[in-house]
Write a protein that holds these residues in place. Structure first.
Motif, PDB file in Angstrom:
ATOM      1  N   LYS A 185      -1.594  20.567 -94.299  1.00  0.00           N
ATOM      2  CA  LYS A 185      -0.618  21.642 -94.643  1.00  0.00           C
ATOM      3  C   LYS A 185       0.580  20.855 -95.021  1.00  0.00           C
ATOM      4  CE  LYS A 185       1.857  25.540 -95.027  1.00  0.00           C
ATOM      5  NZ  LYS A 185       1.674  26.156 -96.429  1.00  0.00           N
ATOM      6  N   LEU A 186       1.041  19.771 -94.039  1.00  0.00           N
ATOM      7  CA  LEU A 186       2.106  18.653 -94.346  1.00  0.00           C
ATOM      8  C   LEU A 186       1.901  18.127 -95.864  1.00  0.00           C
ATOM      9  CD1 LEU A 186       4.734  17.254 -93.590  1.00  0.00           C
ATOM     10  CD2 LEU A 186       3.437  15.682 -92.301  1.00  0.00           C
ATOM     11  N   LEU A 187       0.618  17.603 -96.197  1.00  0.00           N
ATOM     12  CA  LEU A 187       0.656  17.043 -97.405  1.00  0.00           C
ATOM     13  C   LEU A 187       0.874  18.222 -98.388  1.00  0.00           C
ATOM     14  CD1 LEU A 187      -2.740  15.155 -96.727  1.00  0.00           C
ATOM     15  CD2 LEU A 187      -0.563  14.029 -97.534  1.00  0.00           C
ATOM     16  N   THR A 188       0.191  19.297 -98.254  1.00  0.00           N
ATOM     17  CA  THR A 188       0.660  20.502 -99.236  1.00  0.00           C
ATOM     18  C   THR A 188       2.076  20.826 -99.465  1.00  0.00           C
ATOM     19  OG1 THR A 188      -1.274  21.516 -98.672  1.00  0.00           O
ATOM     20  CG2 THR A 188       0.309  22.894 -99.824  1.00  0.00           C
ATOM     21  N   VAL A 189       3.032  20.741 -98.277  1.00  0.00           N
ATOM     22  CA  VAL A 189       4.351  20.995 -98.277  1.00  0.00           C
ATOM     23  C   VAL A 189       4.925  19.902 -98.995  1.00  0.00           C
ATOM     24  CG1 VAL A 189       6.328  20.949 -96.620  1.00  0.00           C
ATOM     25  CG2 VAL A 189       4.622  22.583 -96.257  1.00  0.00           C
ATOM     26  N   LEU A 190       4.446  18.712 -98.722  1.00  0.00           N
ATOM     27  CA  LEU A 190       5.313  17.566 -99.500  1.00  0.00           C
ATOM     28  C   LEU A 190       5.013  17.498-100.727  1.00  0.00           C
ATOM     29  CD1 LEU A 190       4.543  14.750 -96.597  1.00  0.00           C
ATOM     30  CD2 LEU A 190       6.801  15.810 -96.886  1.00  0.00           C
ATOM     31  N   ALA A 191       3.905  17.570-101.263  1.00  0.00           N
ATOM     32  CA  ALA A 191       3.401  17.963-102.718  1.00  0.00           C
ATOM     33  C   ALA A 191       4.469  18.943-103.476  1.00  0.00           C
ATOM     34  CB  ALA A 191       1.966  18.326-102.874  1.00  0.00           C
ATOM     35  N   LYS A 192       4.604  20.124-102.744  1.00  0.00           N
ATOM     36  CA  LYS A 192       5.355  21.106-103.374  1.00  0.00           C
ATOM     37  C   LYS A 192       6.974  20.669-103.399  1.00  0.00           C
ATOM     38  CE  LYS A 192       6.087  25.218-105.049  1.00  0.00           C
ATOM     39  NZ  LYS A 192       5.703  25.724-106.280  1.00  0.00           N
ATOM     40  N   MET A 193       7.245  19.930-102.419  1.00  0.00           N
ATOM     41  CA  MET A 193       8.821  19.580-102.398  1.00  0.00           C
ATOM     42  C   MET A 193       9.007  18.419-103.266  1.00  0.00           C
ATOM     43  SD  MET A 193       9.399  19.656 -98.154  1.00  0.00           S
ATOM     44  CE  MET A 193      10.999  19.118 -98.473  1.00  0.00           C
ATOM     45  N   SER A 194       7.945  17.649-103.616  1.00  0.00           N
ATOM     46  CA  SER A 194       7.951  16.589-104.740  1.00  0.00           C
ATOM     47  C   SER A 194       8.032  17.248-105.882  1.00  0.00           C
ATOM     48  CB  SER A 194       6.793  15.600-104.331  1.00  0.00           C
ATOM     49  OG  SER A 194       6.908  14.511-105.583  1.00  0.00           O
ATOM     50  N   GLN A 195       7.105  18.356-106.270  1.00  0.00           N
ATOM     51  CA  GLN A 195       7.069  18.956-107.552  1.00  0.00           C
ATOM     52  C   GLN A 195       8.327  19.609-107.944  1.00  0.00           C
ATOM     53  OE1 GLN A 195       4.526  22.481-107.427  1.00  0.00           O
ATOM     54  NE2 GLN A 195       4.283  22.345-109.590  1.00  0.00           N
ATOM     55  N   LEU A 196       9.078  19.943-106.782  1.00  0.00           N
ATOM     56  CA  LEU A 196      10.339  20.841-107.064  1.00  0.00           C
ATOM     57  C   LEU A 196      11.486  19.828-107.413  1.00  0.00           C
ATOM     58  CD1 LEU A 196       9.908  23.596-104.539  1.00  0.00           C
ATOM     59  CD2 LEU A 196      10.015  23.799-106.946  1.00  0.00           C
ATOM     60  N   GLY A 197      11.131  18.470-107.038  1.00  0.00           N
ATOM     61  CA  GLY A 197      12.110  17.530-107.023  1.00  0.00           C
ATOM     62  C   GLY A 197      13.322  17.229-105.792  1.00  0.00           C
ATOM     63  N   LEU A 198      12.582  17.574-104.785  1.00  0.00           N
ATOM     64  CA  LEU A 198      13.347  17.905-103.334  1.00  0.00           C
ATOM     65  C   LEU A 198      13.110  16.377-102.622  1.00  0.00           C
ATOM     66  CD1 LEU A 198      12.770  21.400-102.205  1.00  0.00           C
ATOM     67  CD2 LEU A 198      14.790  20.609-103.291  1.00  0.00           C
ATOM     68  N   ILE A 199      12.066  15.836-102.854  1.00  0.00           N
ATOM     69  CA  ILE A 199      11.888  14.329-102.146  1.00  0.00           C
ATOM     70  C   ILE A 199      11.047  13.601-103.230  1.00  0.00           C
ATOM     71  CG2 ILE A 199      11.328  15.658-100.014  1.00  0.00           C
ATOM     72  CD1 ILE A 199       8.329  15.211-100.404  1.00  0.00           C
ATOM     73  N   THR A 200      11.154  12.397-102.687  1.00  0.00           N
ATOM     74  CA  THR A 200      10.327  11.159-103.308  1.00  0.00           C
ATOM     75  C   THR A 200       9.736  10.684-102.355  1.00  0.00           C
ATOM     76  OG1 THR A 200      12.248   9.646-102.842  1.00  0.00           O
ATOM     77  CG2 THR A 200      12.464  10.620-104.977  1.00  0.00           C
ATOM     78  N   GLU A 201       8.659   9.750-102.875  1.00  0.00           N
ATOM     79  CA  GLU A 201       7.576   9.243-101.973  1.00  0.00           C
ATOM     80  C   GLU A 201       7.579   7.730-102.566  1.00  0.00           C
ATOM     81  OE1 GLU A 201       2.806   9.525-101.232  1.00  0.00           O
ATOM     82  OE2 GLU A 201       3.506  10.608-102.628  1.00  0.00           O
TER      83      GLU A 201
END
Length: 100
Positions: free
Chosen positions: A50-66
């Motif tokens: 679920k954390l990976l899913t959340v991070l992927a969505k947040m990345s897609q929305l431009g909220l985070i970088t990895e």
């Protein structure tokens, strides 16, 4: 003017903040990179998948970088949303106090 529904931007923002995992992940990130496993420990009750899913969505929305080493941090857009979440929390706290 009579409003019969909120606009799409409001719906997107509310959907994201209404999901506790997105809100908690957003609250536990900052401008400094956070390691995946550190973040995983900070957001208790959240499965790794679920954390990976959340991070992927947040990345897609431009909220985070990895970074290359599974380090995550908020973008300027993510910081803006985090501040909005903090303002909403402060407002809620004031309302709770006012009701007592």
């Amino acid at each position: 003017m009579v409003m019969r529904d909120v606009n799409i931007g409001t719906k997107v923002g509310l959907a994201l903040l209404n999901d506790r995992w997105y809100a908690l992940t957003l609250s536990n990130l900052g401008q400094q990179p956070a390691d995946f496993m550190v973040l995983r420990r900070r957001v208790r009750g959240l499965s790794t998948l679920k954390l990976l899913t959340v991070l992927a969505k947040m990345s897609q929305l431009g909220l985070i970088t990895e970074s290359d080493h599974y380090q995550y941090q908020l973008t300027s857009t993510g910081l803006e949303l985090q501040k909005s979440l903090q303002a909403l929390e402060a407002w809620g706290d004031r309302m709770i106090v006012a009701m007592h």
